[in-house]
Scaffold this motif. Structure first.
Motif, PDB file in Angstrom:
ATOM      1  N   CYS A  47       0.946  -1.055  -0.235  1.00 45.11           N
ATOM      2  CA  CYS A  47      -0.037   0.041  -0.182  1.00 45.11           C
ATOM      3  C   CYS A  47       0.940   1.398  -0.076  1.00 45.11           C
ATOM      4  O   CYS A  47       1.838   1.314   0.779  1.00 45.11           O
ATOM      5  N   GLN A  51      -2.018   6.417   0.485  1.00 37.35           N
ATOM      6  CA  GLN A  51      -3.299   5.807   0.449  1.00 37.35           C
ATOM      7  C   GLN A  51      -3.673   5.584   2.036  1.00 37.35           C
ATOM      8  O   GLN A  51      -4.761   4.937   2.238  1.00 37.35           O
ATOM      9  N   LEU A  52      -2.651   5.864   2.818  1.00 32.92           N
ATOM     10  CA  LEU A  52      -3.160   5.687   4.233  1.00 32.92           C
ATOM     11  C   LEU A  52      -3.140   7.271   4.943  1.00 32.92           C
ATOM     12  O   LEU A  52      -3.940   7.576   5.800  1.00 32.92           O
ATOM     13  N   PRO A 144      -4.350  10.433   9.359  1.00 30.51           N
ATOM     14  CA  PRO A 144      -5.050   9.538   8.487  1.00 30.51           C
ATOM     15  C   PRO A 144      -5.666  10.312   7.364  1.00 30.51           C
ATOM     16  O   PRO A 144      -6.446  11.377   7.546  1.00 30.51           O
ATOM     17  N   LEU A 148     -10.613   7.758   6.340  1.00 29.18           N
ATOM     18  CA  LEU A 148     -10.341   6.847   7.205  1.00 29.18           C
ATOM     19  C   LEU A 148     -10.620   7.302   8.786  1.00 29.18           C
ATOM     20  O   LEU A 148     -10.973   6.816   9.818  1.00 29.18           O
ATOM     21  N   GLU A 235      -7.144  -2.254   1.026  1.00 33.84           N
ATOM     22  CA  GLU A 235      -8.139  -2.194   2.194  1.00 33.84           C
ATOM     23  C   GLU A 235      -7.720  -2.862   3.559  1.00 33.84           C
ATOM     24  O   GLU A 235      -8.019  -2.379   4.439  1.00 33.84           O
ATOM     25  N   GLN A 238      -5.364  -0.133   4.992  1.00 32.81           N
ATOM     26  CA  GLN A 238      -6.485   0.962   5.538  1.00 32.81           C
ATOM     27  C   GLN A 238      -7.080   0.566   6.986  1.00 32.81           C
ATOM     28  O   GLN A 238      -7.101   1.182   7.872  1.00 32.81           O
ATOM     29  N   ASP A 239      -7.560  -0.842   6.972  1.00 32.42           N
ATOM     30  CA  ASP A 239      -8.101  -1.111   8.258  1.00 32.42           C
ATOM     31  C   ASP A 239      -6.982  -1.181   9.273  1.00 32.42           C
ATOM     32  O   ASP A 239      -7.548  -0.881  10.746  1.00 32.42           O
TER      33      ASP A 239
END
Length: 278
Positions: A47, A51-52, A144, A148, A235, A238-239
């Motif tokens: 990732c 994207q975070l 974040p 998010l 995904e 990110q979680d």
């Protein structure tokens, strides 16, 4: 005057990389230097940084997503790349510290600030918090992405007046399984219920079975999140970030040994951390 510049390659999992980048930010400020970190994706963290997180608002810092050509110049010299990057790094940098060299120098109380000031153009790769200004709050520049952050806020809105964070590492860490059995957590959780009758527990784990077991043992006290546990998907990562920040907003975190995830959450929130180990 020769400009001082530091190139960092953060590696490892999410928490490991955050610690290394945070060290770079403190080091740049104290050494009055400019710097760059190069973010490589791999099977352990597939990732991009952007994207975070939102961009880090730090003067003199370049944030670079690794391109194919960066594998030759910036990647960590290893057997898998035949140590080819070390040839380029010896040409372009005054000094380089790779992986375990950084860790060993932390143990030896190495002066990283003086190293930067006297070498001017240096390279290092790290997965730890190798440098810190004790007067600065940790991870203050990390934010974040907005969508998010909304997830984080939504879960934290369900907290009771006293909520503890629980992180149980299982599927990919045999040492954590051996040294941190679930019974240690349940015993501690029972003690917390005796002291705080309204306590709730936010449970983060890569094991669905652990979450189910604790939900049965402590009905109406467990808060958790349905999430992907895969590090190889956007995904999933990110979680992982969402849960890291949820844990950071509890009152204290109980976590597995041999994992920097829960400890990093505690550092972000400036809250107590207790390692659950035999």
């Amino acid at each position: 005057m020769v400009e001082k510049h530091v190139t960092l390659i953060p590696y490892g999992g999410l928490a490991n990389r955050m610690k290394a980048i945070e060290s770079l930010l403190h080091l740049l400020g104290d050494a009055e230097a400019e710097g760059m970190f190069v973010w490589f994706r791999d099977k352990g963290l597939n990732c991009r940084f952007d994207q975070l997180f939102q961009p880090l608002q730090v003067k003199g810092l370049i944030q670079k997503e690794a391109a194919f050509t960066d594998l030759f110049l910036y990647d960590r010299p290893r057997l898998k790349n035949f140590y080819i990057p070390s040839l380029f790094q010896q040409l372009f940098y005054r000094d380089c510290l790779h992986e375990n060299e950084v860790t060993q120098r932390v143990y030896d109380h190495f002066d990283f600030k003086e190293w930067v000031r006297t070498r001017n153009n240096v390279y290092l790769s790290s997965c730890i918090l190798f440098y810190r200004n004790p007067h600065k709050r940790l991870f203050a520049h990390f934010h974040p992405l907005p969508h998010l952050q909304e997830k984080i806020d939504a879960v934290c809105a369900t907290f009771s007046s006293y909520t503890l964070g629980i992180h149980i590492r299982r599927t990919d860490n045999t040492r954590a399984i051996e040294k941190s059995p679930t019974s240690l957590y349940t015993q501690k959780m029972k003690e917390e219920i005796d002291k705080h009758p309204d306590v709730k527990f936010y449970v983060a784990s890569d094991s669905l079975e652990e979450k189910k077991q604790l939900s049965v043992c402590f009905p109406n006290r467990i808060i958790t999140m349905d999430k992907s546990t895969s590090r190889s998907t956007i995904e999933g990562m990110q979680d992982a970030l969402v849960e890291l920040y949820i844990l950071s907003r509890t009152h204290a975190v109980l976590g597995s040994p041999y994992s920097s995830y829960a400890e990093t959450a505690a550092l972000i929130g400036d809250i107590p951390f207790e390692k659950m180990t035999l």
